[in-house]
Write a protein that holds these residues in place. Structure first.
Motif, short mmCIF file in Angstrom:
data_model
loop_
_atom_site.label_atom_id
_atom_site.label_comp_id
_atom_site.label_asym_id
_atom_site.label_seq_id
_atom_site.Cartn_x
_atom_site.Cartn_y
_atom_site.Cartn_z
N ARG A 36 -2.42 -26.72 -26.96
CA ARG A 36 -2.48 -25.96 -28.21
C ARG A 36 -1.38 -26.39 -29.17
O ARG A 36 -0.21 -26.51 -28.76
CB ARG A 36 -2.29 -24.46 -27.94
CG ARG A 36 -3.33 -23.85 -27.04
CD ARG A 36 -2.92 -22.45 -26.61
NE ARG A 36 -3.77 -22.01 -25.51
CZ ARG A 36 -4.94 -21.39 -25.67
NH1 ARG A 36 -5.38 -21.09 -26.87
NH2 ARG A 36 -5.67 -21.05 -24.62
N GLY A 37 -1.78 -26.60 -30.42
CA GLY A 37 -0.80 -26.89 -31.46
C GLY A 37 -0.64 -25.69 -32.40
O GLY A 37 0.30 -25.61 -33.17
N TYR A 38 -1.61 -24.78 -32.32
CA TYR A 38 -1.66 -23.59 -33.19
C TYR A 38 -2.04 -22.39 -32.34
O TYR A 38 -2.56 -22.53 -31.23
CB TYR A 38 -2.70 -23.78 -34.31
CG TYR A 38 -2.37 -24.90 -35.26
CD1 TYR A 38 -1.86 -24.64 -36.53
CD2 TYR A 38 -2.52 -26.23 -34.88
CE1 TYR A 38 -1.55 -25.67 -37.40
CE2 TYR A 38 -2.20 -27.28 -35.74
CZ TYR A 38 -1.71 -26.99 -37.00
OH TYR A 38 -1.39 -28.01 -37.86
N LEU A 39 -1.80 -21.21 -32.89
CA LEU A 39 -2.03 -19.98 -32.13
C LEU A 39 -3.37 -19.35 -32.52
O LEU A 39 -3.50 -18.80 -33.61
CB LEU A 39 -0.88 -19.02 -32.44
CG LEU A 39 -0.59 -17.87 -31.47
CD1 LEU A 39 -0.50 -18.35 -30.03
CD2 LEU A 39 0.70 -17.17 -31.89
N ALA A 40 -4.36 -19.45 -31.63
CA ALA A 40 -5.68 -18.87 -31.90
C ALA A 40 -6.38 -18.54 -30.59
O ALA A 40 -5.90 -18.89 -29.52
CB ALA A 40 -6.53 -19.85 -32.72
N GLY A 41 -7.52 -17.89 -30.71
CA GLY A 41 -8.35 -17.61 -29.54
C GLY A 41 -7.62 -16.82 -28.47
O GLY A 41 -6.90 -15.87 -28.76
N SER A 42 -7.79 -17.24 -27.20
CA SER A 42 -7.18 -16.49 -26.09
C SER A 42 -5.66 -16.59 -26.14
O SER A 42 -4.95 -15.70 -25.67
CB SER A 42 -7.70 -17.00 -24.74
OG SER A 42 -7.22 -18.30 -24.49
N TRP B 3 -3.80 -16.52 -28.90
CA TRP B 3 -3.39 -15.48 -29.85
C TRP B 3 -3.48 -14.10 -29.20
O TRP B 3 -2.58 -13.27 -29.34
CB TRP B 3 -4.25 -15.59 -31.10
CG TRP B 3 -4.16 -14.45 -32.07
CD1 TRP B 3 -5.19 -13.66 -32.48
CD2 TRP B 3 -3.00 -13.98 -32.77
NE1 TRP B 3 -4.75 -12.72 -33.37
CE2 TRP B 3 -3.41 -12.89 -33.57
CE3 TRP B 3 -1.66 -14.36 -32.78
CZ2 TRP B 3 -2.53 -12.18 -34.39
CZ3 TRP B 3 -0.76 -13.66 -33.58
CH2 TRP B 3 -1.20 -12.59 -34.39
N LYS B 4 -4.56 -13.87 -28.43
CA LYS B 4 -4.71 -12.56 -27.74
C LYS B 4 -3.58 -12.33 -26.75
O LYS B 4 -2.98 -11.27 -26.71
CB LYS B 4 -6.06 -12.51 -27.01
CG LYS B 4 -7.23 -12.31 -27.93
CD LYS B 4 -8.45 -11.76 -27.17
CE LYS B 4 -9.66 -11.70 -28.09
NZ LYS B 4 -10.63 -12.78 -27.83
N ASP B 5 -3.29 -13.35 -25.93
CA ASP B 5 -2.20 -13.24 -24.94
C ASP B 5 -0.87 -12.99 -25.63
O ASP B 5 -0.07 -12.16 -25.21
CB ASP B 5 -2.07 -14.53 -24.10
CG ASP B 5 -3.21 -14.68 -23.09
OD1 ASP B 5 -4.04 -13.75 -22.99
OD2 ASP B 5 -3.27 -15.73 -22.42
N TYR B 6 -0.63 -13.72 -26.70
CA TYR B 6 0.64 -13.60 -27.42
C TYR B 6 0.82 -12.18 -27.96
O TYR B 6 1.92 -11.60 -27.87
CB TYR B 6 0.69 -14.61 -28.56
CG TYR B 6 1.89 -14.42 -29.46
CD1 TYR B 6 3.17 -14.83 -29.05
CD2 TYR B 6 1.77 -13.80 -30.71
CE1 TYR B 6 4.27 -14.64 -29.88
CE2 TYR B 6 2.86 -13.61 -31.53
CZ TYR B 6 4.11 -14.03 -31.11
OH TYR B 6 5.20 -13.83 -31.91
N GLU C 230 -1.42 -15.10 -36.56
CA GLU C 230 -2.63 -15.79 -36.12
C GLU C 230 -2.76 -17.12 -36.85
O GLU C 230 -2.49 -17.21 -38.05
CB GLU C 230 -3.86 -14.92 -36.40
CG GLU C 230 -5.14 -15.54 -35.89
CD GLU C 230 -6.34 -14.60 -35.96
OE1 GLU C 230 -6.29 -13.63 -36.74
OE2 GLU C 230 -7.31 -14.87 -35.23
N ALA C 231 -3.15 -18.16 -36.11
CA ALA C 231 -3.39 -19.50 -36.67
C ALA C 231 -2.12 -20.26 -37.06
O ALA C 231 -2.20 -21.36 -37.59
CB ALA C 231 -4.35 -19.46 -37.86
#
Ligand SMILES: Nc1ncnc2c1ncn2[C@@H]1O[C@H](COP(=O)(O)OP(=O)(O)OP(=O)(O)O)[C@@H](O)[C@H]1O
Ligand SMILES: [Mg+2]
Length: 287
Positions: free
Chosen positions: A107-113, A115-118, A135-136
């Motif tokens: 991952r280079g960006y924060l999205a999907g699962s 983002w949810k975990d974070y 997000e993103a």
């Protein structure tokens, strides 16, 4: 799809595998689309060909980083001429490898699962991230966030690097992480120059007969990755993507309960989806 005079050994959600001999197989990408882990009744015409062309482009471009599963044979070497002609854009001849039993997600960006975990824990796969990320947002550095390879019908599950080491061994885990991050980093830089942000992606690796780590399956397609059009990217929102988002959005608003079977997808949604896949190929591999 036209008949194939080889024995089918596996049928995945998207790809079918056929035996060529002990060491080689024919991998054929169908036009099936799976969304929310259900395979839609309506194929996306041409999707398998586009996916294969995108993968082939990346396998070639990234070949200096590590070996890949190609044998060097063309489909014409293993199929009768007519069958080969019908399948040449969607099939490849690959070494039959022993799959490494984790999904190598980068991952280079924060999205999907991620983002949810974070949001829940401030971490992704046990990796602590700075507070207050949106997000993103682009991560301070590229991270390796492995997941299990679920059995058929199950969902993959994010795991920590320590769990990954326990599953495949310390030495192999280190090599997989190092290679996956290099592949992603180089590919993401190139894609960015073509107007695409690669948010995250999943690689699959196998071991060849000498135990050499080898890149297999598909590489950096809209099915295995989140691609975002760079010109529509904004931190704090989930950008529209080149992947199956079109169909997913339509399914979401259709009121479907996400149990099989899925509703029939209207022709214009199918057409728009093909267009998106083709656009990704043109942007990445076009002149
Ligand atoms: N060179 C290879 N050697 C052995 N297996 C491979 C190779 N390349 C790809 N595969 C496997 O072939 C299958 C491709 O099919 P597909 O992507 O449709 O499966 P899937 O529905 O994603 O299911 P899976 O959960 O098994 O990945 C995958 O299981 C993948 O791991
Ligand atoms: Mg797959």
């Amino acid at each position: 799809m036209s008949a194939i005079s080889l024995n089918k050994i596996y049928s995945g959600k998207v790809r079918d595998l056929y035996a060529v001999d002990d060491k080689r197989m024919l991998m054929v990408a169908s036009d099936r689309l799976s969304a929310f882990d259900v395979i839609l009744d309506d194929p996306i015409p041409g999707k398998g060909e586009i996916l294969t062309q995108i993968s082939n482009f990346w396998f070639d471009k990234l070949a200096h980083i590590m070996p890949n599963h190609f044998t060097g044979d063309s489909v014409y070497d293993v199929l009768p001429r007519e069958e080969a002609a019908a399948l040449e854009k969607r099939a490849v001849v690959a070494k039959k490898l022993e799959p490494v039993k984790v999904e190598a997600i980068v991952r280079g960006y924060l999205a999907g699962s991620g983002w949810k975990d974070y949001q829940k824990t401030g971490t992704v796969c046990g990796i602590k991230l700075p507070e207050g990320m949106q997000e993103a947002q682009q991560l301070p550095e590229v991270i390796f966030t492995p997941s299990t390879k679920a059995e058929v019908g199950d969902h993959d599950e994010n795991i920590s690097f320590e769990q990954c080491e326990a599953i495949i061994g310390k030495e192999l885990a280190a090599e997989v992480r190092e290679k996956a991050i290099r592949l992603y980093t180089e590919a993401a830089e190139y894609a960015r120059s073509r107007g695409i942000i690669v948010c995250d992606t999943k690689f699959e690796f196998g071991l060849d007969e000498n135990g050499t780590l080898t890149l297999m399956d598909e590489v950096l397609t809209p099915d295995s990755s989140r691609f975002w059009p760079a010109d529509q990217y904004r931190v704090g929102t989930n950008p529209p993507s080149f992947d199956k988002q079109f169909v997913r959005d339509w399914l979401e608003q259709s009121g479907w309960n996400k149990q099989a079977p899925a509703p029939r997808v209207p022709a214009d949604v199918v057409a728009k989806t093909v267009e998106k896949y083709q656009e990704a190929l043109d942007l990445l591999a076009g002149a």
